[in-house]
Design a protein around this motif. Sequence first.
Motif, mmCIF file in Angstrom:
data_model
loop_
_atom_site.group_PDB
_atom_site.id
_atom_site.type_symbol
_atom_site.label_atom_id
_atom_site.label_comp_id
_atom_site.label_asym_id
_atom_site.label_seq_id
_atom_site.Cartn_x
_atom_site.Cartn_y
_atom_site.Cartn_z
ATOM 1 N N SER A 268 145.788 17.994 143.524
ATOM 2 C CA SER A 268 144.554 17.245 143.290
ATOM 3 C C SER A 268 144.069 17.462 141.866
ATOM 4 O O SER A 268 144.193 18.563 141.330
ATOM 5 C CB SER A 268 143.453 17.714 144.241
ATOM 6 O OG SER A 268 143.836 17.522 145.572
ATOM 7 N N ASP B 216 142.531 21.909 153.243
ATOM 8 C CA ASP B 216 143.711 22.470 153.909
ATOM 9 C C ASP B 216 144.396 23.520 153.038
ATOM 10 O O ASP B 216 144.778 24.586 153.511
ATOM 11 C CB ASP B 216 144.708 21.369 154.276
ATOM 12 C CG ASP B 216 144.219 20.481 155.408
ATOM 13 O OD1 ASP B 216 143.251 20.859 156.097
ATOM 14 O OD2 ASP B 216 144.814 19.395 155.598
ATOM 15 N N GLU C 239 140.501 16.427 152.051
ATOM 16 C CA GLU C 239 141.236 17.099 153.122
ATOM 17 C C GLU C 239 142.361 17.965 152.568
ATOM 18 O O GLU C 239 142.577 19.096 153.030
ATOM 19 C CB GLU C 239 141.793 16.055 154.090
ATOM 20 C CG GLU C 239 142.430 16.639 155.325
ATOM 21 C CD GLU C 239 142.878 15.554 156.292
ATOM 22 O OE1 GLU C 239 143.962 15.726 156.865
ATOM 23 O OE2 GLU C 239 142.159 14.562 156.466
ATOM 24 N N ALA C 240 143.062 17.471 151.561
ATOM 25 C CA ALA C 240 144.142 18.249 150.951
ATOM 26 C C ALA C 240 143.597 19.517 150.303
ATOM 27 O O ALA C 240 144.197 20.593 150.411
ATOM 28 C CB ALA C 240 144.889 17.403 149.923
ATOM 29 N N SER D 213 147.228 21.827 145.928
ATOM 30 C CA SER D 213 146.801 20.662 146.710
ATOM 31 C C SER D 213 147.188 19.360 146.039
ATOM 32 O O SER D 213 146.987 18.283 146.586
ATOM 33 C CB SER D 213 145.287 20.684 146.938
ATOM 34 O OG SER D 213 144.591 20.457 145.722
ATOM 35 N N LYS E 138 141.020 9.420 146.499
ATOM 36 C CA LYS E 138 141.782 9.076 147.688
ATOM 37 C C LYS E 138 141.080 9.698 148.886
ATOM 38 O O LYS E 138 140.566 10.798 148.805
ATOM 39 C CB LYS E 138 143.215 9.604 147.589
ATOM 40 C CG LYS E 138 144.024 9.007 146.473
ATOM 41 C CD LYS E 138 145.436 9.537 146.495
ATOM 42 C CE LYS E 138 145.436 10.932 145.910
ATOM 43 N NZ LYS E 138 146.777 11.507 145.776
ATOM 44 N N PRO E 139 141.072 8.984 150.020
ATOM 45 C CA PRO E 139 140.398 9.518 151.192
ATOM 46 C C PRO E 139 140.920 10.875 151.641
ATOM 47 O O PRO E 139 140.223 11.646 152.248
ATOM 48 C CB PRO E 139 140.648 8.466 152.280
ATOM 49 C CG PRO E 139 141.157 7.261 151.573
ATOM 50 C CD PRO E 139 141.660 7.690 150.230
ATOM 51 N N ASN E 140 142.168 11.202 151.311
ATOM 52 C CA ASN E 140 142.727 12.466 151.771
ATOM 53 C C ASN E 140 142.641 13.581 150.734
ATOM 54 O O ASN E 140 143.097 14.684 150.990
ATOM 55 C CB ASN E 140 144.168 12.278 152.235
ATOM 56 C CG ASN E 140 145.079 11.847 151.109
ATOM 57 O OD1 ASN E 140 144.629 11.564 150.006
ATOM 58 N ND2 ASN E 140 146.360 11.804 151.391
#
Length: 189
Positions: free
Chosen positions: A38, A13, A9-10, A36, A4-6
């Motif tokens: 993920s 962050d 980022e997750a 996260s 996933k594109p985020n």
Amino acid sequence: MSNKPNAREAIVDTASRLFFTQGYHATGLSQIIKDSDSPKGSLYYYFPHGKEELALTCIHKTSEIVVRQLKQYVEKDVAVEQAVQDFILQMVRDAEESDYKGMVPFSFWVAVETSCISEELRKACQAVFKDWQDVILQRLLEEGTDAELAADKASVVVSLFEGALLQTLTCRSTGPLLAAARMIPGLLG
């Protein structure tokens, strides 16, 4: 593996938050993955060299955020001392609004803890402080301050707001940041 594109980022962050609140050594990759949300594969896909590479990414991201915020104030049509005071006063508002949570001075975990881990992390930390100082230095030079004096003033100002933020969070009082803001005209004027 989540592409996933985020996901990246997750991870960044979450790692930034955990590094800042727990420290580098106390934060494990398993916790970053869990918090996260993920898959493990995503972390190693985006950061094949592991925790140090992830920490470098967090360091750079933090620096970019602060440089962007600092530039927003310094590029206004006011004297540099007013711009820096306004920047520090924004820290005061952020500290109050967050109830002194989630704000950690960069020097607290990065410069103190991670710069001892590797030369690459130390150099990244050094670059962060230089980038912040350069924003102030550039403005001082534009206002006609001698280059050596401008460099000294920029270094002291960054030290001042980092130290004042550390004291503010430790004491749970905006007093140190407010005192720092009051001292800025004497330092930069």
